[in-house]
Design an enzyme around this catalytic site. Structure first.
Site, mmCIF file in Angstrom:
data_model
loop_
_atom_site.group_PDB
_atom_site.id
_atom_site.type_symbol
_atom_site.label_atom_id
_atom_site.label_comp_id
_atom_site.label_asym_id
_atom_site.label_seq_id
_atom_site.Cartn_x
_atom_site.Cartn_y
_atom_site.Cartn_z
ATOM 1 C CB THR A 37 5.253 26.011 35.898
ATOM 2 O OG1 THR A 37 5.926 26.588 36.993
ATOM 3 C CG2 THR A 37 5.654 26.734 34.639
ATOM 4 C CE1 TYR A 50 7.492 30.827 35.949
ATOM 5 C CE2 TYR A 50 5.406 29.873 36.654
ATOM 6 C CZ TYR A 50 6.783 29.808 36.564
ATOM 7 O OH TYR A 50 7.437 28.743 37.091
ATOM 8 C CB THR A 116 8.777 21.131 38.431
ATOM 9 O OG1 THR A 116 9.102 22.512 38.513
ATOM 10 C CG2 THR A 116 8.102 20.825 37.120
ATOM 11 C CG ASP A 117 9.399 24.656 42.842
ATOM 12 O OD1 ASP A 117 10.057 24.546 41.796
ATOM 13 O OD2 ASP A 117 9.031 25.753 43.308
ATOM 14 C CE LYS A 189 12.549 22.466 39.281
ATOM 15 N NZ LYS A 189 11.560 23.525 39.578
ATOM 16 C CD GLU A 312 34.026 9.309 57.638
ATOM 17 O OE1 GLU A 312 34.665 10.031 58.409
ATOM 18 O OE2 GLU A 312 33.719 9.654 56.485
HETATM 19 N N1 GLU Z 1 7.299 26.939 41.941
HETATM 20 C C1 GLU Z 1 6.330 26.471 41.032
HETATM 21 C C2 GLU Z 1 5.796 25.091 41.380
HETATM 22 O O1 GLU Z 1 6.490 24.187 41.776
HETATM 23 C C3 GLU Z 1 6.887 26.519 39.702
HETATM 24 C C4 GLU Z 1 7.751 25.387 39.357
HETATM 25 C C5 GLU Z 1 7.097 24.545 38.298
HETATM 26 O O2 GLU Z 1 5.935 24.187 38.341
HETATM 27 O O3 GLU Z 1 7.843 24.244 37.425
HETATM 28 O O4 GLU Z 1 4.618 24.905 41.262
#
Ligand code: GLU
Length: 355
Positions: A37, A50, A116-117, A189, A312
């Protein structure tokens, strides 16, 4: 005598001039871009929707001219993908390239721009496969570069400030997002939309960036980077490891792909309920996996707390490994690397105890 003295003075001045020409005015930070992103563009500055990975690294760098106040910057585009498409080949390319770059005295730190994913998985993979004490920092953005209050520029600035700082050495691979500095072992995340998405819910952040300087509160005692035994220099593929997710009434057939030898799985992470607990419907299939020589690691679908050994579940009797603090996706990373060294479950457990 007087002549000798002035000759010596001239010589000293000449040496000083040559040395200052070589002395660095600023640290050298190398940015490796993978997309996400932070490099995304959208049609609207205020609405969702986007495409990730549209903006090249040169444009990202020139959009934040203040980076050059912190460091000499060089950028290199590795791939341009949304990190939901991250894969082993990119991980291996990154690890090898970073090891090569950091072996040079000319480079002081690395920043990786990343979606971020899956950022936490890449961070943890590099935490175990980069063999340098120089700072390696991942950053990204929750809002695309075209959004109002895009978070990418400040995140990139803070990431470079951290990578450029000698105080960031020996801390393992880090994620710098929204002002926080988080360790690769614990960060996750946590929120699908918020800019405050990266947290370390059990350990807390290592520090934060304030006025262009990292400030530190914690350091990890887990093994990483220079202490890591995992070496991918000569690897082109990684052992195949998958994740099976548990829930009420889960059926044993969810294990079928792992048990089919044609699929080539060497390990499976069980994302169990509670403290990594296993539904009775699926237990025999996990035992079957062990009988076929497939490593089984118990982790938990919960976001906090460890999956402990011998609670357990009698791990000794079943030859299961407990993931401790690693969530399923990071347990997968460690198991993949562990399986490059051994298939002995007790040896694998030692890795999960230490890393
Ligand atoms: N799904 C995209 C990625 O991980 C967008 C999430 C992001 O970058 O925040 O590249």
């Amino acid at each position: 005598m007087k002549n000798l003295k002035s000759l010596a003075l001239v010589a000293v001045m000449a040496i000083a001039t040559v040395m200052s020409a070589f002395a660095k005015d600023k640290p050298d930070v190398y940015i490796l871009a993978t997309g996400g992103t932070i490099a995304g563009t959208g049609a609207s500055a205020v609405a969702s929707g986007y495409t990730a990975g549209q903006v090249a690294i040169e444009s990202l760098i020139s959009a934040v001219p203040h980076l050059r106040d912190l460091a000499n910057i060089t950028g290199e585009q590795i791939v341009s993908i949304g990190s939901q498409d991250m894969n082993d080949q990119v991980w291996l390319t990154l690890a090898k390239r970073i090891n090569e770059l950091l072996a040079s005295d000319d480079i002081d730190g690395i920043v990786i721009t990343h979606g971020t994913d899956t950022m936490e998985e890449t961070a943890y993979f590099l935490n175990l496969t980069v063999h340098s004490n120089k700072p390696v920092v991942l950053t990204g953005a929750m809002r695309p570069s075209t959004a109002l209050s895009a978070d990418g520029p400040l995140n990139l600035y803070n990431a470079v400030a951290t990578a450029a700082s000698p105080s960031a050495k020996d801390r393992g691979v880090m994620v710098v997002m929204n002002g926080l500095i988080l360790g690769a072992h614990g960060t996750q995340k946590m929120n699908t939309l918020s800019v405050q998405t990266f947290q370390d819910p059990d350990g807390g952040p290592l520090g934060y960036v304030y006025n262009s300087e990292p400030r530190w509160n914690l350091c990890t005692l887990k093994k990483h980077t220079t202490q890591s035994v995992f070496d991918v220099t000569n690897l082109d593929v990684l052992p195949k490891v998958g994740i099976v997710y548990s829930y009420s009434n889960v059926d044993a057939d969810v294990m079928s792909p792992f048990l089919n030898p044609a699929n080539g799985y060497q390990g499976v992470i069980h994302a169990g309920v509670g403290n990594g607990n296993i539904h009775k419907n699926i237990f025999p299939a996990l035992d079957q996996a062990r009988a076929q020589g497939i490593a089984v690691v118990r982790s938990s679908r919960l976001p906090t707390g460890p999956t402990t050994l011998y609670d357990e579940v009698d791990d000794e009797a079943h030859q299961f490994v407990a993931s401790w603090e690693l969530n399923p996706q990071k347990a997968r990373v460690l198991l993949m690397l562990g399986l490059t060294k051994t298939h002995d479950w007790k040896e694998l457990q030692k890795y999960f105890d230490e890393y």
